[in-house]
Design a protein around this motif. Structure first.
Motif, PDB file in Angstrom:
ATOM      1  N   ARG A 169      -8.932  30.924   8.314  1.00 62.97           N
ATOM      2  CA  ARG A 169      -9.257  32.021   7.211  1.00 62.97           C
ATOM      3  C   ARG A 169     -10.791  32.121   7.374  1.00 62.97           C
ATOM      4  O   ARG A 169     -11.423  31.155   8.030  1.00 62.97           O
ATOM      5  N   LYS A 170     -11.208  33.481   7.275  1.00 63.61           N
ATOM      6  CA  LYS A 170     -12.644  33.743   7.281  1.00 63.61           C
ATOM      7  C   LYS A 170     -13.273  32.999   6.080  1.00 63.61           C
ATOM      8  O   LYS A 170     -12.757  32.931   5.113  1.00 63.61           O
ATOM      9  N   ALA A 171     -14.477  32.276   6.416  1.00 62.46           N
ATOM     10  CA  ALA A 171     -15.251  31.601   5.365  1.00 62.46           C
ATOM     11  C   ALA A 171     -15.881  32.498   4.229  1.00 62.46           C
ATOM     12  O   ALA A 171     -16.344  33.853   4.695  1.00 62.46           O
TER      13      ALA A 171
ATOM     14  N   ALA B 182     -12.406  21.901   7.972  1.00 67.77           N
ATOM     15  CA  ALA B 182     -13.437  22.438   9.342  1.00 67.77           C
ATOM     16  C   ALA B 182     -13.853  23.765   9.004  1.00 67.77           C
ATOM     17  O   ALA B 182     -13.035  24.469   8.488  1.00 67.77           O
ATOM     18  N   GLU B 183     -15.073  24.020   9.487  1.00 67.25           N
ATOM     19  CA  GLU B 183     -15.809  25.465   9.538  1.00 67.25           C
ATOM     20  C   GLU B 183     -16.541  25.378  10.959  1.00 67.25           C
ATOM     21  O   GLU B 183     -17.115  24.458  11.117  1.00 67.25           O
ATOM     22  N   GLY B 184     -16.220  26.754  11.482  1.00 68.60           N
ATOM     23  CA  GLY B 184     -16.741  27.113  12.551  1.00 68.60           C
ATOM     24  C   GLY B 184     -16.293  28.322  13.323  1.00 68.60           C
ATOM     25  O   GLY B 184     -15.665  29.047  12.626  1.00 68.60           O
ATOM     26  N   PRO B 185     -16.477  28.510  14.459  1.00 68.96           N
ATOM     27  CA  PRO B 185     -16.209  29.547  15.400  1.00 68.96           C
ATOM     28  C   PRO B 185     -14.583  29.731  15.133  1.00 68.96           C
ATOM     29  O   PRO B 185     -14.096  28.704  15.210  1.00 68.96           O
ATOM     30  N   ARG B 186     -13.941  30.941  15.156  1.00 66.63           N
ATOM     31  CA  ARG B 186     -12.556  31.185  14.949  1.00 66.63           C
ATOM     32  C   ARG B 186     -11.796  30.558  15.931  1.00 66.63           C
ATOM     33  O   ARG B 186     -10.768  29.932  15.457  1.00 66.63           O
ATOM     34  N   GLU B 187     -12.115  30.465  17.260  1.00 69.19           N
ATOM     35  CA  GLU B 187     -11.422  29.833  18.308  1.00 69.19           C
ATOM     36  C   GLU B 187     -11.142  28.499  18.100  1.00 69.19           C
ATOM     37  O   GLU B 187     -10.081  27.969  18.184  1.00 69.19           O
ATOM     38  N   GLN B 188     -12.395  27.752  17.367  1.00 69.23           N
ATOM     39  CA  GLN B 188     -12.527  26.297  17.178  1.00 69.23           C
ATOM     40  C   GLN B 188     -11.247  26.089  16.244  1.00 69.23           C
ATOM     41  O   GLN B 188     -10.542  25.094  16.377  1.00 69.23           O
ATOM     42  N   MET B 189     -11.346  26.661  15.194  1.00 65.72           N
ATOM     43  CA  MET B 189     -10.488  26.564  13.903  1.00 65.72           C
ATOM     44  C   MET B 189      -9.249  26.803  14.291  1.00 65.72           C
ATOM     45  O   MET B 189      -8.188  26.011  13.725  1.00 65.72           O
ATOM     46  N   GLU B 190      -8.653  27.745  15.353  1.00 63.85           N
ATOM     47  CA  GLU B 190      -7.433  27.859  15.706  1.00 63.85           C
ATOM     48  C   GLU B 190      -7.066  26.549  16.047  1.00 63.85           C
ATOM     49  O   GLU B 190      -5.754  26.406  16.305  1.00 63.85           O
ATOM     50  N   LEU B 191      -7.680  26.127  17.256  1.00 62.73           N
ATOM     51  CA  LEU B 191      -7.267  24.771  17.835  1.00 62.73           C
ATOM     52  C   LEU B 191      -7.247  23.728  16.870  1.00 62.73           C
ATOM     53  O   LEU B 191      -6.114  22.788  16.656  1.00 62.73           O
TER      54      LEU B 191
ATOM     55  N   HIS C 296     -16.091  45.107  12.100  1.00 63.42           N
ATOM     56  CA  HIS C 296     -17.108  44.278  11.992  1.00 63.42           C
ATOM     57  C   HIS C 296     -16.665  42.922  12.178  1.00 63.42           C
ATOM     58  O   HIS C 296     -17.555  42.359  12.537  1.00 63.42           O
ATOM     59  N   GLU C 297     -15.657  42.488  11.784  1.00 58.20           N
ATOM     60  CA  GLU C 297     -15.252  41.132  12.052  1.00 58.20           C
ATOM     61  C   GLU C 297     -15.149  40.924  13.631  1.00 58.20           C
ATOM     62  O   GLU C 297     -15.673  39.852  14.078  1.00 58.20           O
ATOM     63  N   ALA C 298     -14.706  41.957  14.308  1.00 51.70           N
ATOM     64  CA  ALA C 298     -14.444  41.654  15.686  1.00 51.70           C
ATOM     65  C   ALA C 298     -15.847  41.658  16.454  1.00 51.70           C
ATOM     66  O   ALA C 298     -16.013  40.987  17.729  1.00 51.70           O
ATOM     67  N   ALA C 299     -16.952  42.404  15.886  1.00 54.77           N
ATOM     68  CA  ALA C 299     -18.212  42.531  16.304  1.00 54.77           C
ATOM     69  C   ALA C 299     -19.159  41.321  15.994  1.00 54.77           C
ATOM     70  O   ALA C 299     -20.215  41.508  16.610  1.00 54.77           O
ATOM     71  N   ASN C 300     -18.495  40.386  15.107  1.00 56.49           N
ATOM     72  CA  ASN C 300     -19.504  39.345  14.622  1.00 56.49           C
ATOM     73  C   ASN C 300     -18.942  38.147  15.076  1.00 56.49           C
ATOM     74  O   ASN C 300     -18.338  37.516  14.228  1.00 56.49           O
ATOM     75  N   PRO C 301     -19.034  37.857  16.258  1.00 53.20           N
ATOM     76  CA  PRO C 301     -18.741  36.396  16.609  1.00 53.20           C
ATOM     77  C   PRO C 301     -19.090  35.252  15.919  1.00 53.20           C
ATOM     78  O   PRO C 301     -18.572  34.161  15.834  1.00 53.20           O
ATOM     79  N   ASP C 302     -20.351  35.402  15.290  1.00 56.67           N
ATOM     80  CA  ASP C 302     -20.911  34.484  14.346  1.00 56.67           C
ATOM     81  C   ASP C 302     -20.425  34.145  12.917  1.00 56.67           C
ATOM     82  O   ASP C 302     -20.787  33.222  12.410  1.00 56.67           O
ATOM     83  N   GLN C 303     -19.460  34.797  12.500  1.00 55.37           N
ATOM     84  CA  GLN C 303     -18.872  34.704  11.467  1.00 55.37           C
ATOM     85  C   GLN C 303     -18.022  33.681  11.259  1.00 55.37           C
ATOM     86  O   GLN C 303     -17.279  33.261  12.123  1.00 55.37           O
ATOM     87  N   PRO C 304     -18.290  32.676  10.460  1.00 63.09           N
ATOM     88  CA  PRO C 304     -17.676  31.218  10.123  1.00 63.09           C
ATOM     89  C   PRO C 304     -16.134  31.644   9.719  1.00 63.09           C
ATOM     90  O   PRO C 304     -15.998  32.277   8.927  1.00 63.09           O
ATOM     91  N   TRP C 305     -15.453  30.603  10.320  1.00 66.65           N
ATOM     92  CA  TRP C 305     -14.141  30.713   9.995  1.00 66.65           C
ATOM     93  C   TRP C 305     -13.821  29.197   9.521  1.00 66.65           C
ATOM     94  O   TRP C 305     -14.539  28.140   9.568  1.00 66.65           O
ATOM     95  N   GLN C 306     -12.690  29.046   8.666  1.00 66.93           N
ATOM     96  CA  GLN C 306     -12.234  27.671   8.086  1.00 66.93           C
ATOM     97  C   GLN C 306     -10.766  27.299   8.471  1.00 66.93           C
ATOM     98  O   GLN C 306     -10.085  28.251   8.873  1.00 66.93           O
TER      99      GLN C 306
END
Length: 99
Positions: free
Chosen positions: A95-97, A71-80, A16-26
């Motif tokens: 981490r997932k928000a 910060a909070e947002g898309p996973r890729e941006q949070m990894e950066l 479900h996590e992989a299928a939901n790119p809108d899931q916010p991350w921190q």
């Protein structure tokens, strides 16, 4: 002859996590015994563009609570962001928000 490395197969991936790119991350910055509080404030101001007041509030959360979400947002941006914090010498994770 060298053996080929097998691909990283993680069985704990939430589909479900992989299928939901809108899931916010921190991006979370953690307290460490090395960096001065003034340095953390300066990094948060320079990298994220936070005001001195916001950067100070986040630094105090790191200092007193052991961590702060910076910060909070898309996973890729949070990894950066986490990698950038590492480049500055700060401890950071992604981490997932909470929902």
């Amino acid at each position: 002859m060298t053996a080929l490395a097998s691909p990283d197969t993680r069985e704990d991936v939430d589909l479900h996590e992989a299928a939901n790119p809108d899931q916010p991350w921190q991006t979370v910055v953690w307290n460490d015994p090395v960096n001065l509080m003034s340095y953390v404030v300066r990094v948060l101001q320079q990298y994220f563009g936070y005001s001195r007041e916001v950067a100070t509030r986040l630094m105090l959360a790191v200092h007193h609570e052991g961590r702060a979400v910076v910060a909070e947002g898309p996973r890729e941006q949070m990894e950066l962001h986490a990698q950038a914090m590492h480049d500055y010498g700060l401890w950071a994770t992604v981490r997932k928000a909470p929902q």
